[in-house]
Design a protein around this motif. Structure first.
Motif, PDB file in Angstrom:
ATOM      1  N   GLN A 139      33.543 -24.706  72.410  1.00  0.00           N
ATOM      2  CA  GLN A 139      33.440 -25.919  72.834  1.00  0.00           C
ATOM      3  C   GLN A 139      32.050 -26.127  73.670  1.00  0.00           C
ATOM      4  OE1 GLN A 139      36.815 -27.087  74.757  1.00  0.00           O
ATOM      5  NE2 GLN A 139      37.459 -28.248  72.972  1.00  0.00           N
ATOM      6  N   LYS A 140      31.607 -24.984  74.323  1.00  0.00           N
ATOM      7  CA  LYS A 140      30.350 -24.721  75.054  1.00  0.00           C
ATOM      8  C   LYS A 140      29.178 -25.217  74.225  1.00  0.00           C
ATOM      9  CE  LYS A 140      32.338 -22.961  78.464  1.00  0.00           C
ATOM     10  NZ  LYS A 140      32.662 -23.737  79.734  1.00  0.00           N
ATOM     11  N   PRO A 141      28.136 -25.922  74.776  1.00  0.00           N
ATOM     12  CA  PRO A 141      27.059 -26.341  73.889  1.00  0.00           C
ATOM     13  C   PRO A 141      26.257 -25.108  73.324  1.00  0.00           C
ATOM     14  CG  PRO A 141      27.170 -27.327  76.238  1.00  0.00           C
ATOM     15  CD  PRO A 141      28.173 -26.358  76.129  1.00  0.00           C
ATOM     16  N   ASP A 142      25.816 -25.412  71.992  1.00  0.00           N
ATOM     17  CA  ASP A 142      25.229 -24.396  71.333  1.00  0.00           C
ATOM     18  C   ASP A 142      23.588 -24.904  71.402  1.00  0.00           C
ATOM     19  OD1 ASP A 142      23.748 -22.499  69.907  1.00  0.00           O
ATOM     20  OD2 ASP A 142      25.335 -22.642  68.085  1.00  0.00           O
ATOM     21  N   PHE A 143      22.706 -24.439  72.161  1.00  0.00           N
ATOM     22  CA  PHE A 143      21.366 -24.821  72.335  1.00  0.00           C
ATOM     23  C   PHE A 143      20.543 -24.363  71.048  1.00  0.00           C
ATOM     24  CE2 PHE A 143      22.903 -24.655  76.800  1.00  0.00           C
ATOM     25  CZ  PHE A 143      22.855 -25.929  77.225  1.00  0.00           C
ATOM     26  N   THR A 144      20.934 -23.653  70.272  1.00  0.00           N
ATOM     27  CA  THR A 144      20.277 -22.972  69.240  1.00  0.00           C
ATOM     28  C   THR A 144      19.377 -24.300  68.518  1.00  0.00           C
ATOM     29  OG1 THR A 144      21.819 -21.247  69.033  1.00  0.00           O
ATOM     30  CG2 THR A 144      20.338 -21.862  67.027  1.00  0.00           C
ATOM     31  N   GLY A 145      18.169 -24.110  68.346  1.00  0.00           N
ATOM     32  CA  GLY A 145      17.464 -24.953  67.678  1.00  0.00           C
ATOM     33  C   GLY A 145      15.857 -24.578  67.992  1.00  0.00           C
ATOM     34  N   VAL A 146      15.155 -25.564  67.260  1.00  0.00           N
ATOM     35  CA  VAL A 146      13.690 -25.597  67.694  1.00  0.00           C
ATOM     36  C   VAL A 146      13.436 -26.875  68.245  1.00  0.00           C
ATOM     37  CG1 VAL A 146      11.396 -25.409  66.718  1.00  0.00           C
ATOM     38  CG2 VAL A 146      12.964 -23.807  65.802  1.00  0.00           C
ATOM     39  N   TYR A 147      12.785 -27.031  69.267  1.00  0.00           N
ATOM     40  CA  TYR A 147      12.583 -28.233  69.878  1.00  0.00           C
ATOM     41  C   TYR A 147      11.120 -28.608  70.408  1.00  0.00           C
ATOM     42  CZ  TYR A 147      17.500 -27.591  71.068  1.00  0.00           C
ATOM     43  OH  TYR A 147      18.928 -27.350  70.960  1.00  0.00           O
ATOM     44  N   GLU A 148      10.682 -29.878  70.882  1.00  0.00           N
ATOM     45  CA  GLU A 148       9.651 -30.400  71.110  1.00  0.00           C
ATOM     46  C   GLU A 148       9.840 -31.163  72.334  1.00  0.00           C
ATOM     47  OE1 GLU A 148       7.603 -32.819  68.419  1.00  0.00           O
ATOM     48  OE2 GLU A 148       9.423 -33.923  67.810  1.00  0.00           O
ATOM     49  N   SER A 149       8.861 -31.638  72.974  1.00  0.00           N
ATOM     50  CA  SER A 149       8.907 -32.446  74.254  1.00  0.00           C
ATOM     51  C   SER A 149       9.700 -34.017  73.694  1.00  0.00           C
ATOM     52  CB  SER A 149       7.621 -32.952  74.445  1.00  0.00           C
ATOM     53  OG  SER A 149       6.838 -31.754  75.246  1.00  0.00           O
ATOM     54  N   TYR A 150      10.497 -34.246  74.556  1.00  0.00           N
ATOM     55  CA  TYR A 150      11.064 -35.721  74.262  1.00  0.00           C
ATOM     56  C   TYR A 150      10.342 -36.711  74.150  1.00  0.00           C
ATOM     57  CZ  TYR A 150      14.208 -39.671  74.852  1.00  0.00           C
ATOM     58  OH  TYR A 150      15.059 -40.713  74.824  1.00  0.00           O
ATOM     59  N   ARG A 151      10.383 -37.786  73.303  1.00  0.00           N
ATOM     60  CA  ARG A 151       9.621 -38.747  73.290  1.00  0.00           C
ATOM     61  C   ARG A 151      10.500 -39.949  73.238  1.00  0.00           C
ATOM     62  NH1 ARG A 151       6.834 -35.837  69.026  1.00  0.00           N
ATOM     63  NH2 ARG A 151       7.700 -37.044  67.672  1.00  0.00           N
ATOM     64  N   ALA A 152      10.356 -41.015  74.346  1.00  0.00           N
ATOM     65  CA  ALA A 152      11.164 -41.992  74.382  1.00  0.00           C
ATOM     66  C   ALA A 152      10.672 -43.148  73.355  1.00  0.00           C
ATOM     67  CB  ALA A 152      11.060 -42.434  75.840  1.00  0.00           C
ATOM     68  N   PRO A 153      11.576 -43.734  72.864  1.00  0.00           N
ATOM     69  CA  PRO A 153      11.329 -45.055  71.890  1.00  0.00           C
ATOM     70  C   PRO A 153      10.415 -45.965  72.792  1.00  0.00           C
ATOM     71  CG  PRO A 153      13.468 -44.463  71.820  1.00  0.00           C
ATOM     72  CD  PRO A 153      13.045 -43.720  72.778  1.00  0.00           C
ATOM     73  N   GLN A 154       9.497 -46.630  72.003  1.00  0.00           N
ATOM     74  CA  GLN A 154       8.593 -47.725  72.505  1.00  0.00           C
ATOM     75  C   GLN A 154       9.594 -48.614  73.837  1.00  0.00           C
ATOM     76  OE1 GLN A 154       5.433 -48.045  72.293  1.00  0.00           O
ATOM     77  NE2 GLN A 154       4.678 -47.681  70.362  1.00  0.00           N
TER      78      GLN A 154
END
Lengths: 266, 140
Positions: free
Chosen positions: A30-45
């Motif tokens: 149940q622990k979060p798995d942060f595995t992945g490739v990420y970029e800066s979050y962009r908020a919707p318009q």
């Protein structure tokens, strides 16, 4: 085939161990798995700003020594604002977590370790989770620092120590006495799964109070691109020597010649 | 080609001036370039090195005012080039190239590459689609 009391106790013990083991496994799962490739979050318009880019440097609570160090750096950087990234220097922690230059970052989580790789320079930091830790006297100070983590619910809480004295590329200093308290978690933002990174830098030498940083990352639909940087110097040296060889000259170019060529391009 | 190219690159980077500059300053000592200005230059490629931490190119320029000379240009990292649509060997020595640059502040030849067109293909930076010249995805 009737079992005796000893056999029943053994069976109960086995079942108990199995159930407890399964419970631990479920908790781990149940622990979060942060595995992945990420970029800066962009908020919707029209729904606020993303928080992946830029720095927390608007009003740093510098000590007098911090101000002196900053002013010194400005002189050293000069009017062309030299910075370490130009020379393939690592950003270090926590600068790399701000994704300077807008490159993606990769998280690889496996059991007792979270490995974070920033595309630039393939800069890597490792967070050791739980009891498996390097002994304090065995920790080699580095730009990344030493990161020890533990879970608080669904939040990975990390303390980073053993940093080298240095300055980020904007000139903001941190000393070898700095510690960084970090938190990694997921949140839902506008229907999007966002990885939230929070850090507080405590540094008695350069800051009067903790400096706080917060960044958000979203999944990146792409791949990390291999990023060679430091090795370019070596190949440029070989190129210079190749030119000398073809010209029938002594093959004697030095790394200082590579830097001269680079400086001439600036 | 030049007119069409100019229309694209101006649209591409004018809408993302801040981002273009922000990305550039992450790796580069950008003080010598004026990221508020855009100039298009055309010439012949003599060197084009898509590398890290930044790309550099030498282009032969020719005009009545200053004659024929070599000019040096800087650009984004190899990673940004490939993400922007650059493909291996897209630019070769001898190719005719049009480059949109942030010019040098001192007025000399050279500048920071914001977009370029070679052999009918355009690559622009700043999270912009090379095909449409528009920003992909949601805004910052």
């Amino acid at each position: 085939m009737t079992k005796g009391p000893r056999a029943r106790r053994a069976l109960i013990a086995t079942l108990t161990a199995t159930i407890c083991g399964a419970a631990v496994s479920v908790a781990e799962a149940q622990k979060p798995d942060f595995t992945g490739v990420y970029e800066s979050y962009r908020a919707p318009q029209g729904q606020g700003q993303g928080q992946g880019r830029g720095g927390p440097r608007a009003a740093l609570p510098l000590t007098e020594e911090g101000k002196r160090r900053n002013e010194e750096y400005n002189v050293l950087a000069g009017p062309t604002r030299l910075n370490g990234a130009t020379f393939c220097a690592d950003y270090g922690t926590p600068s790399m977590m701000s994704l300077p230059g807008a490159y993606p970052i990769e998280f690889i989580q496996k059991g007792d370790q979270l490995t974070i790789i920033y595309e630039v320079n393939n800069e890597t930091r490792r967070i050791y989770i739980g009891d498996r830790q390097v002994a304090p006297e065995k920790r080699l100070p580095s730009r990344a620092g030493y990161s020890a983590g533990h879970w608080e619910g669904n939040v990975l809480v990390v303390k980073t120590t053993d940093l080298l004295d240095g300055q980020d590329q904007t000139g903001s200093p941190f000393s070898d006495q700095a510690t960084i308290d970090e938190r990694f978690s997921f949140e839902d933002a506008n229907g999007k799964k966002v990885l939230v990174y929070q850090a507080a830098i405590t540094d008695p030498i350069y800051y009067t109070e903790p400096v706080k940083i917060e960044r958000r990352y979203q999944a990146y639909d792409g791949f990390i691109i291999p990023y060679g940087c430091q090795d370019e110097l070596w190949y440029e040296l070989l190129d210079l020597r190749r030119d000398q060889m073809k010209a029938g000259k002594p093959v004697e170019a030095r790394m200082s010649d590579v830097y001269k060529v680079r400086e001439a391009r600036e | 080609m030049a007119t069409r190219f100019k229309a694209f690159v101006v649209a591409a980077c004018a809408s993302a001036l801040a981002l273009c500059a922000a990305v550039a300053t992450a790796h580069h000592s950008a003080a010598q370039f004026d990221f508020q200005q855009r100039v298009t230059v055309e010439g012949t490629v003599k060197e084009f090195n898509v590398t890290n931490p930044h790309t550099w190119a030498v282009v032969e320029l020719k005009d009545d005012k200053r004659g024929t000379r070599d000019a040096q240009f800087e650009g984004h990292s190899a990673s940004h080039f490939y993400r922007a649509g650059y493909t291996r060997d897209m630019v070769k020595v001898g190719d005719k190239i049009a480059i949109l640059i942030a010019p040098r502040r001192d007025g000399e030849d050279g500048g920071f590459i914001q977009a370029f067109t070679v052999n009918g293909k355009t690559v622009g930076f700043g999270g912009l689609s090379p095909e449409t010249g528009k920003r992909e995805g949601a805004s910052e």
